[in-house]
Design an enzyme around this catalytic site. Structure first.
Site, PDB file in Angstrom:
ATOM      1  CG  HIS A  49       1.016   3.205  -4.657  1.00  0.00           C
ATOM      2  ND1 HIS A  49       0.908   4.134  -5.901  1.00  0.00           N
ATOM      3  CD2 HIS A  49       0.987   3.807  -3.827  1.00  0.00           C
ATOM      4  CE1 HIS A  49       0.399   5.230  -5.297  1.00  0.00           C
ATOM      5  NE2 HIS A  49       0.474   5.113  -4.171  1.00  0.00           N
ATOM      6  CD  GLU A  50       0.660   1.989  -0.287  1.00  0.00           C
ATOM      7  OE1 GLU A  50       1.354   2.672   0.205  1.00  0.00           O
ATOM      8  OE2 GLU A  50      -0.519   2.601  -0.792  1.00  0.00           O
ATOM      9  CD  GLU A  92       1.115   9.052  -4.511  1.00  0.00           C
ATOM     10  OE1 GLU A  92       0.196   8.096  -5.386  1.00  0.00           O
ATOM     11  OE2 GLU A  92       1.266   8.761  -3.394  1.00  0.00           O
TER      12      GLU A  92
END
Length: 490
Positions: A256-257, A286
């Site tokens: 995700h990061e 995002e």
């Protein structure tokens, strides 16, 4: 173009100082000694005073009146500088510095109170953060047709409108709930068992981060209570967290990061330390992290490859096939924690936070009543009761650090991710075949070429439209979710 050149030279120093402030925040969450918090708060306030003074320097107004952009990139830089200048002129220097000081202190107090399950210790500082953000929102809304919440939201999603987002969420909710109810009525997905040593989890996380395009020569992977990405250009750092009984938390937090970090690392070098040398909005940001984490790393193709690497690294993990591992990775279940939520439940977590923080800023909900309002809404939405504050209103750091207006961008990012991955699969053949070999580069390369390299050159919705050739819509996301979880829970 002397005015434009002078303005850009001035802005470059401001951008560099902003990066220093961001790195100071990274240090606070990863390496700072706990006893340093009061001094760090003063340091952050001092940095914010300097930055606020630069961002409201009267010369910026003069330069903006006189400047002529040389090209479309210059036009975009002037747009971003003008937006920042007009925004910061509305916020008194005293308020900007006080927000920096209080949120720096609140972050440490939140972490300590969360660990101790002590909601009473957190409420006073949260009330102060909310009061300051209400004041800032009112200042930003003055002279516009926005309310205080909409005004704050512009910091995260320029052009965003809370009313439109609420309507979007209302339209999405029935189809999401239908997927959730069908999944919860079916046999539960298998779960991993065993012990997963910290060092091995971090080593595999780093391997996967590199596979997804993260450049460790310009970044690093560390641990934090709440995973995050920080920085831009040639210094973009990410964090993850480790639970030795649950390796998926670490691995998927990392991916995700990496999605966030890849956006920042992917911006063309000529734009670095300029106003467009970063992601255009948190919704678009995002979209990268959610497409990397969910539509790539949680795909059946990639899970087949990851299953082999998990067994190589940890031995027996309690599931006996690639298909069962895919089901375990994508299990739909009842859980308290947003960051651990499956794709189906995740947006329901965001909708809850969006409604509550909007009510806080607009004065329709007091901080004293926030915990009970959260617990009531959670029970209604998820069907079971919150058992402790760290599983409820104290689980996220966002409100402690004043990020009101941020939460809706998570669901907007999911929507954008659906649009982007549908377009990527339309444009690029062999994405799944490559993912099955542990190679996300056909998809991540498309993202870099069509979106990341431009930074903030275009406004958020235009960024998605330029990348995909179509207007943003929730339909690709909902179609993807229905197909994926219809297969997993027939």
């Amino acid at each position: 173009m002397p005015a434009y050149d002078d303005l850009m030279a001035f802005q470059r120093t401001t951008e560099a100082l902003g990066q220093v402030a961001g790195r100071t925040g990274w240090d606070q969450e990863t390496m700072m000694p706990p006893g340093s918090a009061p001094q760090r708060a003063e340091e952050m306030a001092a940095l914010e005073e300097v930055l606020h003074a630069r961002r409201t320097d009267p010369r910026i107004g003069d330069w903006l009146r006189e400047a002529h952009a040389p090209d479309a990139v210059g036009d975009a830089n002037l747009r971003e500088i003008r937006r920042s200048y007009e925004r910061n002129l509305k916020v008194p220097a005293r308020l900007a510095a006080e927000l920096a000081r209080v949120t720096s202190l609140a972050q440490g107090q939140w972490a300590a109170a969360r660990k101790a399950e002590d909601a009473d210790a957190f409420r006073p500082v949260l009330a102060e953060v909310v009061r300051l953000r209400q004041e800032e929102g009112a200042a930003l809304a003055e002279g516009t047709n926005r309310d205080a919440y909409d005004a704050l939201m512009q910091d995260y999603e320029p052009g965003g409108n809370a009313g439109e987002m609420a309507a979007m969420f209302d339209a999405m909710r029935p189809r999401i709930r239908a997927i959730r109810e069908r999944a919860l009525a079916a046999d539960p997905a298998p779960t991993l068992t065993g012990h997963y040593p910290r060092a091995a989890q971090l080593a595999l996380s780093e391997e996967i981060a590199v596979a997804f395009g993260y450049d460790l020569a310009r970044g690093r992977l560390d641990l934090a209570v709440h995973p995050f990405s920080s920085g831009s250009g040639t210094d973009v750092r990410i964090t993850t967290r480790v639970d030795e009984g649950d390796p998926l938390n670490c691995l998927y937090s990392t991916v995700h990061e990496v999605g966030h970090a890849s956006y920042e690392q992917g911006v063309e070098a000529e734009h670095l330390l300029t106003p467009i040398g970063r992601g255009v909005s948190m919704g678009v940001h995002e979209s990268q992290s959610r497409s990397y984490e969910n539509q790539m790393a949680r795909s059946e193709a990639f899970c087949g490859w990851l299953y082999g690497r998990m067994r190589d690294t940890f031995g027996d993990i309690g599931v006996g096939s690639e298909r069962d591992f895919y089901r375990a990775v994508n299990g739909v279940g009842a859980g308290f924690i947003r960051t651990e939520a499956d794709e189906v439940n995740y947006n329901l977590h965001i909708m809850l936070r969006f409604d509550l923080e909007r009510a806080l800023i607009l004065g329709d909900l007091d901080v004293a009543d926030l915990e009970s309002a959260w617990n009531e809404r959670f029970l209604a939405d998820f069907g079971f009761a919150v058992d402790r504050p760290s599983n409820g209103f104290m689980q996220d750091v966002h409100w402690a650090v004043g990020l009101m207006g941020y939460f809706p961008t998570y669901s907007l990012g999911n929507l954008y991710a659906g649009c982007l991955m549908a377009a990527a699969r339309r444009d690029v053949s062999g994405i799944d075949a490559a993912l099955a070999e542990g190679d996300p580069s056909p998809a991540t390369g498309w993202m870099r070429e069509r979106l990341q390299r431009f930074g903030a050159q275009r406004e958020p919705t235009e960024t998605i439209r330029h990348a995909t050739g179509e207007d943003p819509s929730a339909e690709p996301l909902l179609t993807y979710l229905e197909a994926k979880f219809g297969d997993l829970y027939p």
